[in-house]
Each structure stands twice: as structure tokens, then as C-alpha cells.
Design a protein around this motif. Structure first.
Motif, PDB file in Angstrom:
ATOM      1  N   GLU A   6       0.843  -1.193   0.000  1.00 20.07           N
ATOM      2  CA  GLU A   6       0.000   0.000   0.000  1.00 20.07           C
ATOM      3  C   GLU A   6       0.883   1.250   0.000  1.00 20.07           C
ATOM      4  O   GLU A   6       1.991   1.244   0.545  1.00 20.07           O
ATOM      5  CB  GLU A   6      -0.893   0.034   1.243  1.00 20.07           C
ATOM      6  CG  GLU A   6      -1.852  -1.128   1.385  1.00 20.07           C
ATOM      7  CD  GLU A   6      -3.131  -0.934   0.591  1.00 20.07           C
ATOM      8  OE1 GLU A   6      -3.304   0.160   0.000  1.00 20.07           O
ATOM      9  OE2 GLU A   6      -3.945  -1.861   0.581  1.00 20.07           O
TER      10      GLU A   6
ATOM     11  N   ILE B 237       0.571   5.550   0.769  1.00 20.45           N
ATOM     12  CA  ILE B 237      -0.128   6.776   1.118  1.00 20.45           C
ATOM     13  C   ILE B 237       0.819   7.924   0.789  1.00 20.45           C
ATOM     14  O   ILE B 237       1.884   8.058   1.397  1.00 20.45           O
ATOM     15  CB  ILE B 237      -0.524   6.814   2.611  1.00 20.45           C
ATOM     16  CG1 ILE B 237      -1.568   5.731   2.908  1.00 20.45           C
ATOM     17  CG2 ILE B 237      -1.069   8.197   2.980  1.00 20.45           C
ATOM     18  CD1 ILE B 237      -1.962   5.636   4.368  1.00 20.45           C
TER      19      ILE B 237
ATOM     20  N   LYS C 279      -5.689  14.817   3.325  1.00 23.01           N
ATOM     21  CA  LYS C 279      -5.993  13.624   2.534  1.00 23.01           C
ATOM     22  C   LYS C 279      -5.195  12.432   3.040  1.00 23.01           C
ATOM     23  O   LYS C 279      -5.718  11.324   3.198  1.00 23.01           O
ATOM     24  CB  LYS C 279      -5.684  13.877   1.061  1.00 23.01           C
ATOM     25  CG  LYS C 279      -5.999  12.712   0.129  1.00 23.01           C
ATOM     26  CD  LYS C 279      -5.775  13.140  -1.321  1.00 23.01           C
ATOM     27  CE  LYS C 279      -6.121  12.007  -2.293  1.00 23.01           C
ATOM     28  NZ  LYS C 279      -5.178  10.880  -2.193  1.00 23.01           N
TER      29      LYS C 279
ATOM     30  N   SER D  71      -6.586  11.208   6.317  1.00 24.93           N
ATOM     31  CA  SER D  71      -7.836  10.470   6.104  1.00 24.93           C
ATOM     32  C   SER D  71      -7.546   9.061   5.607  1.00 24.93           C
ATOM     33  O   SER D  71      -8.165   8.083   6.055  1.00 24.93           O
ATOM     34  CB  SER D  71      -8.710  11.220   5.095  1.00 24.93           C
ATOM     35  OG  SER D  71      -9.879  10.497   4.801  1.00 24.93           O
ATOM     36  N   GLU D  72      -6.596   8.934   4.691  1.00 24.51           N
ATOM     37  CA  GLU D  72      -6.225   7.623   4.167  1.00 24.51           C
ATOM     38  C   GLU D  72      -5.589   6.758   5.253  1.00 24.51           C
ATOM     39  O   GLU D  72      -5.790   5.529   5.275  1.00 24.51           O
ATOM     40  CB  GLU D  72      -5.281   7.778   2.982  1.00 24.51           C
ATOM     41  CG  GLU D  72      -5.939   8.389   1.757  1.00 24.51           C
ATOM     42  CD  GLU D  72      -4.968   8.619   0.616  1.00 24.51           C
ATOM     43  OE1 GLU D  72      -3.747   8.338   0.804  1.00 24.51           O
ATOM     44  OE2 GLU D  72      -5.405   9.089  -0.442  1.00 24.51           O
TER      45      GLU D  72
ATOM     46  N   GLU E 216      -8.446   5.349   7.317  1.00 15.28           N
ATOM     47  CA  GLU E 216      -9.156   4.309   6.549  1.00 15.28           C
ATOM     48  C   GLU E 216      -8.347   3.009   6.542  1.00 15.28           C
ATOM     49  O   GLU E 216      -8.905   1.919   6.706  1.00 15.28           O
ATOM     50  CB  GLU E 216      -9.383   4.784   5.123  1.00 15.28           C
ATOM     51  CG  GLU E 216     -10.427   5.876   4.975  1.00 15.28           C
ATOM     52  CD  GLU E 216     -10.575   6.340   3.540  1.00 15.28           C
ATOM     53  OE1 GLU E 216     -10.011   5.680   2.650  1.00 15.28           O
ATOM     54  OE2 GLU E 216     -11.228   7.385   3.321  1.00 15.28           O
TER      55      GLU E 216
END
Length: 206
Positions: free
Chosen positions: A174, A176, A194, A197-198, A201
Motif C-alpha cells: 500500500e 499513502i 488527505k 484520512s487515508e 481508513e
């Protein structure tokens, strides 16, 4: 109980955005998984040496043929590999430097891509040995690299990281990205919001 490896690579201390975001991820993760063990390494404090010709010779020497000098040369690399292989999940904070990664993290990659440890060759084909782990890269970038950007196609960071860890058998990767941090206060705030927020999540779903 899981084992999390957290590595920071920015040469900056408190001014590092990638460090701050990774710290937020780890703190949020620990809230939800208090029994997990966190192993931490700061490449700013424990610099990774570049490989040398003698190191390469030792690396490709069968274990039973290693001399004491060769064993000593590989000692730090073995420590990094053991640490990496022991982790279920890895969180790497990596700023973008000149369209790619800092030299200390490239040094780290060179030390952990090890024949017989993190990959092997069978019938002329490379097979990764670091299977079953999850890897997250949290990056910070001065500009945008998406479609329409003047720097579209210049991102050598994500491909380099993705392919290096895929080579070792990692398939769950992953990213970010905090993009455009040098493009003014408004863009910077939007990028950090952003990324945060990621982070939340991913903490909920990883």
C-alpha cells in the motif's frame, strides 16, 4: 498478536512530514491493536552502509563456506533481514528525494535483498521468500505527479519501492502519498488532510 516493523528514513527530525504521518499511523494502529509488538528503526540514527565488493562476495558465498570476516561483513545485513522477515506488517516512511528515494533507504533495500534469505533462484527463475506480509509506504513529496502535472511520469519512487519488495515476494503493498507539500499552504493542507484520512481508513481495514 502481530509484529509491526516501523522504519523512518527521512534525514530530517521533527520537520519531517513522512515521519509525522507514520507516527500518526502507528499511534492509531496501537489504539486498535494494543497487543501488537512494534519494532522501530530510525535510519537517521543508525545509518545503513553501502554495499562493497567484499560484501557482495560474502553475500553470494554459501553459508557453510563463510569465513569469520565474511560473517562479520554480513552481520548488520543479517540483523536487518531478520527484523524484516519477523514482521507481519511493515510501515516505512520514505520522503521523495530528487524523484526517487533517499540514499539511506536505497542502502536498506540493498542490505535486505539477499539471495537465500529474501529471494532464491529455482530453474533460472527468481522466487521471493518474504511472502505473506503487508507493507505500507508513507511518502512525502514536494510537487504533484499525477495526470496533467508538469512532472507527470517523473515518479521514480513508487515503482522502485514496489518492484524491490515484489522481488522479495511481497504482494500486499500500500502507498499513502502526501503530494504537493511545497506548492503553497492551501495545497499543503489539502495534501496532509488527505493523507491523514487515508491513514485512518487503512488502520480500519489493513
Amino acid at each position: 498478536m502481530g509484529n509491526i516493523l516501523h522504519i523512518d528514513s527521512s534525514p530530517r527530525g521533527d520537520r519531517s512530514n513522512s515521519r509525522k504521518l507514520a507516527k500518526e499511523f502507528i499511534a492509531a494502529w496501537q489504539e486498535q491493536h494494543p497487543d501488537d509488538v512494534i519494532s522501530y528503526r530510525d535510519l537517521r540514527q543508525t545509518p545503513v552502509p553501502h554495499v562493497t565488493e567484499d560484501w557482495i562476495v560474502a553475500c553470494f558465498t554459501p553459508p557453510e563456506a563463510l569465513t569469520s570476516e565474511m560473517t562479520e561483513l554480513l552481520k548488520f545485513s543479517d540483523e536487518l533481514v531478520d527484523e524484516f522477515l519477523a514482521a507481519d506488517r511493515c510501515v516505512f516512511s520514505v520522503p521523495m528525494y530528487n524523484f526517487s528515494i533517499p540514499s539511506n533507504f536505497k542502502g536498506y533495500i540493498d542490505q535486505v535483498i539477499r539471495v537465500g534469505r529474501t529471494f532464491t533462484e529455482e530453474d533460472g527463475q527468481v522466487k521471493g521468500l518474504a511472502n505473506g506480509k503487508k507493507v505500507l509506504f508513507i511518502t512525502s513529496r514536494g510537487v504533484e505527479y499525477g495526470a496533467g502535472s508538469p512532472y507527470e511520469g517523473w515518479d521514480c519512487q513508487e515503482p522502485a519501492l514496489r518492484y524491490a519488495f515484489q522481488f522479495m515476494g511481497v504482494t500486499d503493498i500500500e502507498f499513502i502519498h502526501a503530494n504537493g507539500l511545497d506548492m503553497g499552504d492551501e495545497v499543503r493542507k489539502r495534501a496532509l488532510d488527505k493523507a491523514q484520512s487515508e491513514i485512518q481508513e487503512l488502520v480500519n481495514s489493513w
